[in-house]
Design a protein around this motif. Structure first.
Motif, short mmCIF file in Angstrom:
data_model
loop_
_atom_site.label_atom_id
_atom_site.label_comp_id
_atom_site.label_asym_id
_atom_site.label_seq_id
_atom_site.Cartn_x
_atom_site.Cartn_y
_atom_site.Cartn_z
N THR A 20 92.60 -12.81 7.39
CA THR A 20 91.55 -13.47 8.19
C THR A 20 91.45 -14.70 8.14
O THR A 20 91.23 -15.20 6.76
CB THR A 20 90.22 -12.56 7.65
N GLN A 24 89.83 -6.31 16.86
CA GLN A 24 89.08 -7.44 16.55
C GLN A 24 87.94 -7.98 17.57
O GLN A 24 88.38 -8.25 18.67
CB GLN A 24 89.65 -8.45 15.63
N ASP A 62 84.70 -11.90 14.02
CA ASP A 62 85.69 -11.22 12.77
C ASP A 62 86.37 -11.81 12.23
O ASP A 62 87.29 -11.57 11.52
CB ASP A 62 86.48 -10.08 13.50
#
Length: 440
Positions: A141, A419, A433
């Motif tokens: 991420t 996402q 996200d």
């Protein structure tokens, strides 16, 4: 057309003021389409009530030009109450007049060409370290990582603290930022209450850094070093309290909005592989074998176009606030004294007469043939304008360019499926996200 005199009393702009006390603050903060709905319903000038104040939103190049050119005559810079408190009463950003002018001159020394050139090796080194880490991680991420990256760069170059993202200062900073644009309700569970507590903790950490540096026989050549050497108009050194507020502002300016900008670049390149390929080709043609130099950075015109278009499509700052100090008229509407005015960066960048097909990502807008940023004064304002234009804009441009150049030459990346890429806009745009990617 701006009119400062009128034979008959002008009316207030159209619009709603919302609920008692909170006005339309919640919609302003959390509805991503708030501005579009209002623009469609009322046009480029409308009234509202946000952050406890009667306010007017003014959109477009002409509005920007009027506000920037009449700074200190009809308007002065202001911020929502939460922002003013959390930035601090001695911060450059929350002051105007002679104090603002003198402190801006001091802080500007950290962003002059010679200083910027001296930052290139360290920026390159930290960028390369993070890229190496990401290549080993492979799937991640990205947004939190980019926050750590820009925080490390800012702390290293502005206050000479390495690996700051791994310290308490970074965790305090993240909570503090979340409260900057919020309702100023000081309760333990509110964003503002949490941010206020973290501001206190951060200032204690910054004070330790300052006191430690004051005890050293020679000051380092960074922003903190410049401030420690600085004298005010009476020849006095800056107080510890002011030093803390100015350093906090510099870390915010060199970190939060920059994280948004480089994450937007990374997202848009993944979504537009044909443009990324052109950027990659330009980098390959430069054949940079040693560390990046200032001369290398001047030889990236297409990358420059791409970065300008990133800042147009997803500006890291949505707008700026002004307080009316003398009633004026604009576009036939009366804007009363003591009201708040907000100029809109994001909406200005969507003016179809300047930016046709504004929703399309098109770096060719900024080609030498088109140069849309030069067509209309203050029609392209990613860093604001006038006396309050972003002091660190060249620092931001430099870091964006170094980051983009190294990333494109060293990596490929793809968006992971499933996402949410919709933008959260407060305090700065970021994917919902956190931008999940595969890097290889």
């Amino acid at each position: 057309m701006t009119q400062l005199e009128s034979k008959k009393p002008a009316s207030l702009p159209p619009g709603d003021k919302g609920l008692p006390l909170i006005g339309e603050s919640l919609s302003f903060l959390f509805d991503p389409d708030f501005g579009k709905k209002k623009l469609k319903k009322y046009g480029h000038v409308y009234k509202t009530n946000i952050f406890g104040n009667n306010a007017v939103i003014m959109i477009g190049a002409e509005a920007n030009q009027f506000l920037f050119r009449n700074e200190n005559q009809y308007v002065v810079s202001t911020w929502p109450k939460s922002t003013r408190i959390l930035l601090g009463k001695l911060s450059l950003s929350t002051n105007d007049g002679t104090f603002h002018t003198s402190r801006r001159k001091l802080l500007a020394q950290a962003f002059k060409p010679r200083a910027l050139n001296s930052y290139i090796p360290k920026m390159t080194e930290i960028t390369q370290q993070y890229i190496d880490k990401w290549l080993q991680t492979k799937e991640l991420t990205w947004y939190p990582e980019l926050r750590d990256y820009t925080f490390d760069v800012a702390c290293s170059l502005l206050i000479s603290i390495d690996n700051a993202s791994q310290t308490k200062l970074a965790s305090y900073f993240e909570t503090w930022v979340k409260g900057l644009f919020s309702l100023a309700i000081n309760l333990p569970w509110t964003s503002f209450g949490k941010a206020l507590k973290c501001r206190k903790e951060m200032l204690q950490e910054i004070e330790k850094i300052i006191v430690n540096r004051q005890q050293q026989p020679k000051h380092q050549n960074d922003a903190l070093g410049i401030l420690l050497e600085a004298k005010d108009e009476e020849g006095n050194s800056l107080t510890l309290e002011e030093l803390k507020d100015q350093i906090l502002l510099l870390l915010f300016a060199g970190h939060e909005t920059l994280t948004s900008a480089i994450s937007s670049f990374s997202l848009l390149m993944a979504q537009h592989p044909e443009i990324l390929e052109k950027v990659r080709k330009e980098q390959e043609n430069l054949n940079i074998t040693e560390d990046i130099t200032s001369e290398n950075l001047k030889e990236m015109p297409y990358l420059e176009q791409v970065l300008k278009e990133v800042l147009r499509l997803i500006p890291p700052v949505g707008g700026g606030f002004r307080k009316v100090i003398q009633e004026f008229e604009f576009e036939g509407y009366r804007i009363p004294k003591d009201w708040t005015v907000q100029y809109q960066i994001a909406q200005t960048h969507q003016e179809s007469d300047t930016f046709p097909n504004y929703q399309t990502f098109d770096p060719e807008r900024f080609s030498p043939e088109n140069m849309v940023d030069k067509q209309k004064r203050f029609g392209y304002v990613p860093f604001g304008g006038g006396l309050r234009e972003c002091l660190g804009k060249e620092f931001a441009r430099l870091e964006m360019k170094i980051f983009a150049s190294l990333l494109v030459r060293k990596c490929h990346w793809e968006l992971l499926p499933d996402q949410n890429l919709e933008m959260i806009n407060i305090p700065s745009p970021r994917p919902s996200d956190g931008l999940k990617v595969k890097i290889f």
